[in-house]
Enzyme design. Sequence first.
Site, PDB file in Angstrom:
ATOM      1  N   ALA A  23      -4.718   0.706   2.464  1.00  0.00           N
ATOM      2  CA  ALA A  23      -4.441  -0.510   1.689  1.00  0.00           C
ATOM      3  C   ALA A  23      -5.532  -1.553   1.896  1.00  0.00           C
ATOM      4  CB  ALA A  23      -3.076  -1.082   2.070  1.00  0.00           C
ATOM      5  N   SER A  52      -2.055   4.258  10.561  1.00  0.00           N
ATOM      6  CA  SER A  52      -1.330   5.452  10.135  1.00  0.00           C
ATOM      7  C   SER A  52      -2.019   6.225   9.016  1.00  0.00           C
ATOM      8  CB  SER A  52       0.083   5.064   9.681  1.00  0.00           C
ATOM      9  OG  SER A  52       0.851   4.565  10.756  1.00  0.00           O
ATOM     10  N   LEU A  55      -3.580   9.530   9.659  1.00  0.00           N
ATOM     11  CA  LEU A  55      -2.689  10.572  10.152  1.00  0.00           C
ATOM     12  C   LEU A  55      -1.953  11.305   9.035  1.00  0.00           C
ATOM     13  CD1 LEU A  55      -1.075   8.598  13.112  1.00  0.00           C
ATOM     14  CD2 LEU A  55      -2.885  10.315  13.258  1.00  0.00           C
ATOM     15  N   ALA A  56      -1.999  10.784   7.816  1.00  0.00           N
ATOM     16  CA  ALA A  56      -1.209  11.359   6.721  1.00  0.00           C
ATOM     17  C   ALA A  56      -1.611  12.808   6.472  1.00  0.00           C
ATOM     18  CB  ALA A  56      -1.379  10.533   5.450  1.00  0.00           C
ATOM     19  N   GLN A  57      -0.617  13.689   6.476  1.00  0.00           N
ATOM     20  CA  GLN A  57      -0.896  15.111   6.309  1.00  0.00           C
ATOM     21  C   GLN A  57      -0.629  15.586   4.882  1.00  0.00           C
ATOM     22  OE1 GLN A  57       1.730  16.842   9.229  1.00  0.00           O
ATOM     23  NE2 GLN A  57       0.275  16.596  10.899  1.00  0.00           N
ATOM     24  N   GLY A  58       0.565  15.309   4.385  1.00  0.00           N
ATOM     25  CA  GLY A  58       1.024  15.942   3.152  1.00  0.00           C
ATOM     26  C   GLY A  58       0.162  15.648   1.946  1.00  0.00           C
ATOM     27  N   GLU A 124       7.104  18.701  -2.072  1.00  0.00           N
ATOM     28  CA  GLU A 124       7.779  18.122  -0.920  1.00  0.00           C
ATOM     29  C   GLU A 124       9.198  17.724  -1.306  1.00  0.00           C
ATOM     30  OE1 GLU A 124       5.440  15.087   0.969  1.00  0.00           O
ATOM     31  OE2 GLU A 124       3.818  16.461   1.460  1.00  0.00           O
ATOM     32  N   HIS A 239      11.421  10.752  10.241  1.00  0.00           N
ATOM     33  CA  HIS A 239      10.976  12.057   9.769  1.00  0.00           C
ATOM     34  C   HIS A 239      11.706  13.130  10.568  1.00  0.00           C
ATOM     35  CE1 HIS A 239       8.473  15.325   8.396  1.00  0.00           C
ATOM     36  NE2 HIS A 239       7.845  14.493   7.569  1.00  0.00           N
ATOM     37  N   ARG A 281      14.742  12.996   2.955  1.00  0.00           N
ATOM     38  CA  ARG A 281      14.409  12.930   4.373  1.00  0.00           C
ATOM     39  C   ARG A 281      15.559  12.401   5.218  1.00  0.00           C
ATOM     40  NH1 ARG A 281       8.103  10.906   4.686  1.00  0.00           N
ATOM     41  NH2 ARG A 281       7.210  12.958   4.254  1.00  0.00           N
ATOM     42  N   HIS A 340       9.238   7.046  11.411  1.00  0.00           N
ATOM     43  CA  HIS A 340       8.046   7.466  10.665  1.00  0.00           C
ATOM     44  C   HIS A 340       7.540   6.415   9.691  1.00  0.00           C
ATOM     45  CE1 HIS A 340       5.230  10.158   8.788  1.00  0.00           C
ATOM     46  NE2 HIS A 340       5.854  10.134   7.617  1.00  0.00           N
ATOM     47  N   ARG A 375      12.068   6.163   1.213  1.00  0.00           N
ATOM     48  CA  ARG A 375      10.796   6.502   0.582  1.00  0.00           C
ATOM     49  C   ARG A 375      10.760   7.960   0.143  1.00  0.00           C
ATOM     50  NH1 ARG A 375       5.655   8.608   2.681  1.00  0.00           N
ATOM     51  NH2 ARG A 375       6.753   8.892   4.656  1.00  0.00           N
TER      52      ARG A 375
END
Length: 522
Positions: A23, A52, A55-58, A124, A239, A281, A340, A375
């Site tokens: 951001a 963070s 670190l975002a994976q998806g 997802e 999460h 989630r 998370h 979210r």
Amino acid sequence: MTRHLPALEQLAGQPLIVGAGLAGLMTALSTTRRCVVLCAGRLEDVTPPPGSSVLAQGGMAAAVGPDDSPALHAADTLQAGAGLCDPQVVDRITRDGPAIITRLTDLGVKWDRQADGSLQLGLEAAHSRRRIAHAGEDATGAMIMRALVARVRQTPRITVIEHAHARDIVMHDGAVAGLRLAVSGRELTLPTTAVVLATGGVGSLFADTTNPAGATGSGLAIAARAGAVLGNMEFVQFHPTALSAGKEGQRLCLISEAVRGEGAILVDETGARFTEELATRDTVARAVWRHMMQGHRIYLDARKAVGADFPHHFPAIFALCQSHGIDPVTQPIPVRPAAHYHMGGVVVDMQGRTGITGLWAAGEVACTGLHGANRLASNSLLEAAAYGSWIGQALDGCTLPAPPSVMPVADMETVRPAPSQPYRRIMSHYAGVIRTGDGLLEGLQRLSADMRTDAGLICTTILYAALQRHESRGAHFRSDFPTSRDAGVSSGFTLPELRTRIASMVDTGIRSSLPEHERTPT
């Protein structure tokens, strides 16, 4: 651009962007103004991560597939948000999704693609289509940030101040006049009439979290003291599949939802499957938590669905598991829920503006109306990029007055010790995956006297907001009010309002100050 702090007079009046995640950097890259980005560590650092985003994976959700549309993406977002999303915000962000993917491509992000050049798209939880664009397989955040950092380093109008920590906004006549900060231990004040908060979330206020150590809600506390409204503070997403390994108090590494999207299942130590893995989630996290509370150990089993393809398809997660002595090709992965993502935050409009003149917020620190009570997976990177872009454009379109010639004296009383492990245990115990009125009351009684600290203030707002919501909705679940009771009205308050309410509760006795139905749930 320089890594070193130039003379203050050179920076006076420039917009200050607090935070160097997605951001913050999108804001800096989307304005044409000279601006300053404050980074808590070194901009290029990945270990330990300064925020963070890396670190975002998806990946990033966007309706770019041939069978998809922004309307479908919006419908999935609204469904997951459980009645608290702002439909106008949802519509605008989902419509802008494809353009944001293109914009990031132009900035140097190398998305994973099929042989024909089209984007590889993952699935997802709670998405009705494959719409998760990813880069570097399961290292999307790192790939995006690497590209944006390189572009920022090539942009002379952007000054990056590293090892910088915002302390408080200086106010003058109800508007932003400057920012108090510490740079490598040196306290100073920068005059400005434009501050953009992009400081991340609150996960490190909890014992188990996937967030970096700096995610303690400091930006929320700074905004609250300036007079901004905080909204939906009770909605903390847990999460369901963080790697259950490592020492107590360490950040837990995420096992991306994308692994479940490829067919991995949740089982207990007997091998029994006990939940629907691609439910929302909050639903999956509660199922995992309840099974744990019954004495079971929980595992994510990808052996059959992914098997020998795991090292190629999820290389970062594979390396992570191996570092803990786990081979996901032949072994199930031990997991547990962890804090998370925070859906609440500083309330902003569709331009990222708060109710305070000169103050904007973007990313996880902001409450935009996109996420509602829960979210939708991979919408967070999309939101951060969208609002960063819109705020940058808004900065170009407004006239920024010069800061006051005489800088007001800021309040110096606030102290900021890092949350201790007992502090974090209190939040996990009383404001965790499943909550009760009695527990929230006990947590308030233990923490509300500590509102001078950033962490104490934000913990109190979360506990108080959760206590006031007499229902279960999205990520907020109360076993004493297990059903949805109202139309999902968004909650919000300012710091003076919170202090007045807490003081009244303390004066009259916290329990006796509650409505009768809250004192004795039915």
